[in-house]
Design a protein around this motif. Structure first.
Motif, PDB file in Angstrom:
ATOM      1  N   GLY A  43       0.741  -1.166   0.073  1.00  0.00           N
ATOM      2  CA  GLY A  43       0.138  -0.041   0.059  1.00  0.00           C
ATOM      3  C   GLY A  43       0.732   1.279   0.155  1.00  0.00           C
ATOM      4  O   GLY A  43       0.405   2.331  -0.039  1.00  0.00           O
ATOM      5  N   ASN A  44       2.042   1.090  -0.126  1.00  0.00           N
ATOM      6  CA  ASN A  44       2.919   2.390   0.020  1.00  0.00           C
ATOM      7  C   ASN A  44       3.708   2.342  -1.260  1.00  0.00           C
ATOM      8  O   ASN A  44       4.539   1.755  -1.735  1.00  0.00           O
ATOM      9  CB  ASN A  44       4.117   2.169   1.130  1.00  0.00           C
ATOM     10  N   ALA A  45       3.190   3.253  -2.120  1.00  0.00           N
ATOM     11  CA  ALA A  45       3.505   3.432  -3.655  1.00  0.00           C
ATOM     12  C   ALA A  45       5.169   3.603  -3.756  1.00  0.00           C
ATOM     13  O   ALA A  45       5.882   3.110  -4.343  1.00  0.00           O
ATOM     14  CB  ALA A  45       2.904   4.176  -4.206  1.00  0.00           C
ATOM     15  N   GLU A  46       5.680   4.380  -2.944  1.00  0.00           N
ATOM     16  CA  GLU A  46       6.902   4.810  -2.917  1.00  0.00           C
ATOM     17  C   GLU A  46       8.020   3.569  -2.635  1.00  0.00           C
ATOM     18  O   GLU A  46       8.934   3.363  -3.409  1.00  0.00           O
ATOM     19  CB  GLU A  46       7.460   6.018  -1.955  1.00  0.00           C
ATOM     20  N   ARG A  47       7.759   2.906  -1.772  1.00  0.00           N
ATOM     21  CA  ARG A  47       8.427   1.829  -1.076  1.00  0.00           C
ATOM     22  C   ARG A  47       8.418   0.415  -2.153  1.00  0.00           C
ATOM     23  O   ARG A  47       9.283  -0.014  -2.418  1.00  0.00           O
ATOM     24  CB  ARG A  47       7.886   1.468   0.423  1.00  0.00           C
ATOM     25  N   LEU A  48       7.302   0.391  -2.460  1.00  0.00           N
ATOM     26  CA  LEU A  48       6.731  -0.804  -3.558  1.00  0.00           C
ATOM     27  C   LEU A  48       7.672  -0.272  -4.843  1.00  0.00           C
ATOM     28  O   LEU A  48       8.222  -1.302  -5.552  1.00  0.00           O
ATOM     29  CB  LEU A  48       5.270  -0.773  -3.865  1.00  0.00           C
ATOM     30  N   GLU A  49       7.812   0.843  -5.196  1.00  0.00           N
ATOM     31  CA  GLU A  49       8.443   0.966  -6.557  1.00  0.00           C
ATOM     32  C   GLU A  49      10.015   1.036  -6.388  1.00  0.00           C
ATOM     33  O   GLU A  49      10.647   0.519  -7.316  1.00  0.00           O
ATOM     34  CB  GLU A  49       8.168   2.550  -6.898  1.00  0.00           C
TER      35      GLU A  49
END
Length: 223
Positions: free
Chosen positions: A75-81
């Motif tokens: 759910g964390n776009a920055e971390r997932l990217e």
């Protein structure tokens, strides 16, 4: 998680990581075909030892760590990217890159009926374990079962590769899977509490086999 929710989560993992799920896993050997060609894997015991190294110390372990990280931060776009970029960068050869990203993209497409967010918020080349982790996290399957199912699917596919390469038969292939259960369970448990600092491998022969396969003249598999 209640009994009904746990059963639903189990059904999803069984479906997503089934050989019938349309990601094309059957067409990749992860370097096993080259290892058989070079005489590094000759029989069921040799196959068992090879696969154990992969899931405890090699690419299978790294995949598990990446899956766990993408599960936690789905759910964390920055971390997932960041995980997506790292996983792509860790693909150590052309064939390994194609193997993991094409399966990852196919997984996201096939998993759409279960997803409330298109492609689980991922874009670009997505490594297979990152795709599985993000979708499993989105669907709250629980992390450790997702890791165990992923690792089991990985070794099951590679056992199938070995059978098709003539290293072992189906009966001994099943015995290989049985022998690997403790290693799968242990790696899943360790990966469930891992961080990206735990990334690292020591499967040099497997890595070299994956590289050498790119120039193998006659082949059954794409990696």
């Amino acid at each position: 998680m209640g009994d009904h929710a746990e059963t639903t989560a189990l059904l999803r993992l069984v479906t997503w990581l089934s050989p019938a799920f349309p990601i094309g896993a059957f067409s990749y050997s992860g370097g096993i075909e080259q290892a058989v060609h070079d005489g590094l894997i000759r029989d069921a015991p040799g196959l068992t030892a090879w696969l154990r190294v992969l899931i405890v110390h090699g690419s299978g372990w790294n995949d598990a760590v990446l899956l766990a990280e993408s599960y936690r931060f789905h759910g964390n776009a920055e971390r997932l990217e960041g995980v997506r970029e790292l996983a792509e960068a860790m693909a150590g050869s052309y064939e390994r890159h194609r193997e993991t990203t094409l399966q990852g993209e196919a997984f996201l497409t096939a998993a759409m009926p279960w997803m409330t967010i298109p492609h689980a918020g991922l874009a670009g080349a997505v490594a297979y374990p990152v795709a599985v982790g993000a979708v499993a996290g989105l669907c709250s399957t629980r992390l450790e079962p997702a890791l165990a199912a992923y690792l089991h699917a990985t070794v099951s596919n590679l056992v199938s590769v070995a059978i098709r390469c003539g290293v072992t038969g189906q009966k001994d292939g099943v015995a290989v899977l049985a022998a690997l259960e403790p290693s799968i369970a242990d790696s899943a448990a360790r990966a469930a509490s891992s961080t990206l600092d735990d990334l690292g491998s020591a499967s040099i022969l497997a890595d070299i086999s994956a590289l050498r396969h790119e120039t193998l003249h006659s082949r059954l598999f794409r990696s």
